[in-house]
Motif scaffolding. Structure first.
Motif, PDB file in Angstrom:
ATOM      1  N   VAL A 218     -14.760 -28.996 -19.614  1.00  0.00           N
ATOM      2  CA  VAL A 218     -13.412 -28.840 -20.859  1.00  0.00           C
ATOM      3  C   VAL A 218     -14.146 -27.487 -21.656  1.00  0.00           C
ATOM      4  N   ASP A 219     -12.774 -26.442 -21.372  1.00  0.00           N
ATOM      5  CA  ASP A 219     -13.114 -25.348 -22.374  1.00  0.00           C
ATOM      6  C   ASP A 219     -12.327 -25.830 -23.411  1.00  0.00           C
ATOM      7  N   PHE A 220     -12.831 -25.314 -24.447  1.00  0.00           N
ATOM      8  CA  PHE A 220     -11.683 -25.588 -25.804  1.00  0.00           C
ATOM      9  C   PHE A 220     -11.800 -24.917 -27.090  1.00  0.00           C
ATOM     10  N   VAL A 221     -11.227 -24.888 -27.648  1.00  0.00           N
ATOM     11  CA  VAL A 221     -10.937 -23.906 -29.269  1.00  0.00           C
ATOM     12  C   VAL A 221     -10.994 -24.874 -30.334  1.00  0.00           C
ATOM     13  N   VAL A 222     -11.423 -24.833 -31.319  1.00  0.00           N
ATOM     14  CA  VAL A 222     -11.061 -25.185 -32.524  1.00  0.00           C
ATOM     15  C   VAL A 222     -10.858 -24.259 -33.287  1.00  0.00           C
ATOM     16  N   VAL A 223      -9.559 -25.035 -33.928  1.00  0.00           N
ATOM     17  CA  VAL A 223      -8.462 -24.520 -35.298  1.00  0.00           C
ATOM     18  C   VAL A 223      -8.249 -25.243 -36.128  1.00  0.00           C
ATOM     19  N   PRO A 224      -8.077 -24.815 -37.264  1.00  0.00           N
ATOM     20  CA  PRO A 224      -7.168 -25.284 -38.705  1.00  0.00           C
ATOM     21  C   PRO A 224      -6.109 -25.673 -38.214  1.00  0.00           C
ATOM     22  N   GLY A 225      -5.742 -26.360 -39.013  1.00  0.00           N
ATOM     23  CA  GLY A 225      -4.527 -27.211 -39.137  1.00  0.00           C
ATOM     24  C   GLY A 225      -3.598 -26.018 -39.760  1.00  0.00           C
ATOM     25  N   GLY A 226      -2.266 -26.921 -40.068  1.00  0.00           N
ATOM     26  CA  GLY A 226      -1.635 -26.066 -40.831  1.00  0.00           C
ATOM     27  C   GLY A 226      -1.341 -25.648 -41.723  1.00  0.00           C
ATOM     28  N   ASP A 227      -1.893 -26.524 -42.992  1.00  0.00           N
ATOM     29  CA  ASP A 227      -2.279 -25.679 -43.945  1.00  0.00           C
ATOM     30  C   ASP A 227      -4.188 -25.769 -44.336  1.00  0.00           C
ATOM     31  N   ALA A 228      -4.631 -25.443 -45.827  1.00  0.00           N
ATOM     32  CA  ALA A 228      -5.708 -24.865 -45.322  1.00  0.00           C
ATOM     33  C   ALA A 228      -7.029 -26.019 -45.718  1.00  0.00           C
ATOM     34  N   ALA A 229      -6.224 -27.393 -46.261  1.00  0.00           N
ATOM     35  CA  ALA A 229      -7.110 -28.137 -46.618  1.00  0.00           C
ATOM     36  C   ALA A 229      -6.960 -29.535 -45.343  1.00  0.00           C
ATOM     37  N   GLY A 230      -6.519 -28.968 -44.753  1.00  0.00           N
ATOM     38  CA  GLY A 230      -5.908 -30.375 -43.273  1.00  0.00           C
ATOM     39  C   GLY A 230      -6.519 -29.888 -42.528  1.00  0.00           C
ATOM     40  N   PRO A 231      -7.149 -30.758 -41.602  1.00  0.00           N
ATOM     41  CA  PRO A 231      -8.119 -31.505 -40.305  1.00  0.00           C
ATOM     42  C   PRO A 231      -7.628 -30.206 -39.291  1.00  0.00           C
ATOM     43  N   TRP A 232      -8.561 -29.799 -38.792  1.00  0.00           N
ATOM     44  CA  TRP A 232      -9.152 -29.123 -37.894  1.00  0.00           C
ATOM     45  C   TRP A 232      -8.255 -29.618 -36.577  1.00  0.00           C
ATOM     46  N   ARG A 233      -8.348 -28.784 -35.589  1.00  0.00           N
ATOM     47  CA  ARG A 233      -7.259 -29.541 -34.141  1.00  0.00           C
ATOM     48  C   ARG A 233      -8.191 -28.897 -33.313  1.00  0.00           C
ATOM     49  N   ALA A 234      -8.552 -29.321 -32.095  1.00  0.00           N
ATOM     50  CA  ALA A 234      -9.285 -29.221 -30.569  1.00  0.00           C
ATOM     51  C   ALA A 234      -7.498 -29.340 -30.188  1.00  0.00           C
ATOM     52  N   ARG A 235      -8.074 -28.139 -29.336  1.00  0.00           N
ATOM     53  CA  ARG A 235      -7.065 -26.802 -28.058  1.00  0.00           C
ATOM     54  C   ARG A 235      -7.760 -26.949 -27.110  1.00  0.00           C
ATOM     55  N   ILE A 236      -7.782 -28.434 -25.654  1.00  0.00           N
ATOM     56  CA  ILE A 236      -7.653 -27.678 -24.113  1.00  0.00           C
ATOM     57  C   ILE A 236      -8.018 -25.993 -24.220  1.00  0.00           C
ATOM     58  N   VAL A 237      -8.410 -24.813 -23.659  1.00  0.00           N
ATOM     59  CA  VAL A 237      -8.394 -24.030 -23.045  1.00  0.00           C
ATOM     60  C   VAL A 237      -7.998 -24.161 -21.524  1.00  0.00           C
ATOM     61  N   GLU A 238      -8.711 -24.602 -20.950  1.00  0.00           N
ATOM     62  CA  GLU A 238      -8.357 -24.756 -19.319  1.00  0.00           C
ATOM     63  C   GLU A 238      -9.447 -25.655 -19.395  1.00  0.00           C
ATOM     64  N   LEU A 239      -9.247 -25.666 -17.844  1.00  0.00           N
ATOM     65  CA  LEU A 239     -10.358 -27.029 -17.033  1.00  0.00           C
ATOM     66  C   LEU A 239     -10.732 -27.019 -15.694  1.00  0.00           C
ATOM     67  N   ASN A 240     -12.594 -26.505 -15.589  1.00  0.00           N
ATOM     68  CA  ASN A 240     -12.716 -26.519 -14.583  1.00  0.00           C
ATOM     69  C   ASN A 240     -13.500 -27.514 -13.467  1.00  0.00           C
ATOM     70  N   PRO A 241     -13.608 -27.200 -12.499  1.00  0.00           N
ATOM     71  CA  PRO A 241     -14.923 -28.080 -11.640  1.00  0.00           C
ATOM     72  C   PRO A 241     -15.916 -28.027 -11.956  1.00  0.00           C
ATOM     73  N   PHE A 242     -16.490 -29.480 -12.082  1.00  0.00           N
ATOM     74  CA  PHE A 242     -18.044 -28.671 -12.347  1.00  0.00           C
ATOM     75  C   PHE A 242     -19.173 -28.753 -11.392  1.00  0.00           C
ATOM     76  N   GLY A 243     -19.360 -27.984 -11.915  1.00  0.00           N
ATOM     77  CA  GLY A 243     -20.526 -27.328 -10.651  1.00  0.00           C
ATOM     78  C   GLY A 243     -20.787 -25.712 -10.529  1.00  0.00           C
ATOM     79  N   PRO A 244     -22.218 -25.628 -10.723  1.00  0.00           N
ATOM     80  CA  PRO A 244     -22.391 -23.770  -9.840  1.00  0.00           C
ATOM     81  C   PRO A 244     -21.571 -23.142  -9.734  1.00  0.00           C
TER      82      PRO A 244
END
Length: 116
Positions: free
Chosen positions: A3-29
């Motif tokens: 799972v590739d994900f990005v962590v972004v700030p919430g709606g306001d500066a004091a709010g919690p950060w949120r993780a967003r899934i960018v993409e899902l990939n099969p596991f393997g080389p």
């Protein structure tokens, strides 16, 4: 699944950060390992398990940790889970590179990301 994900700030500066899934990939080389190395980090990526029956052979050929983490990558283990993230610009990736590929990035971005 990788799972590739990005962590972004919430709606306001004091709010919690949120993780967003960018993409899902099969596991393997056959998929890119990105911030990890499929050979020298294989035990780590496989959670210490010998999923393919050749981990010992792989580690003889490319010992664990033999490929150093690049200087632009930050590596940390939190609660036993290894995390890596870009801590700086990858060598060779500069503003000109971003400009050249920006139209593709925007074209491929989900509309929900662009509607903000």
């Amino acid at each position: 699944v990788v799972v590739d994900f990005v962590v972004v700030p919430g709606g306001d500066a004091a709010g919690p950060w949120r993780a967003r899934i960018v993409e899902l990939n099969p596991f393997g080389p056959f998929t890119g390992a990105s911030l990890f190395h499929w050979s020298s980090d294989r035990r780590l990526l496989q959670g210490g398990r010998d999923l393919y029956g050749d981990l010992a052979e792989c580690e003889r050929e490319t010992p664990a940790g033999s490929v150093p983490v690049p200087p632009h990558v930050h590596a940390e283990t939190i609660l036993g889970v290894p995390f890596r993230c870009n801590a700086g610009d990858k060598p060779g990736f500069d503003w000109d590179h971003l400009i050249a590929f920006w139209e593709d990035y925007v074209r491929l971005a989900p509309s929900s990301l662009l509607d903000r």
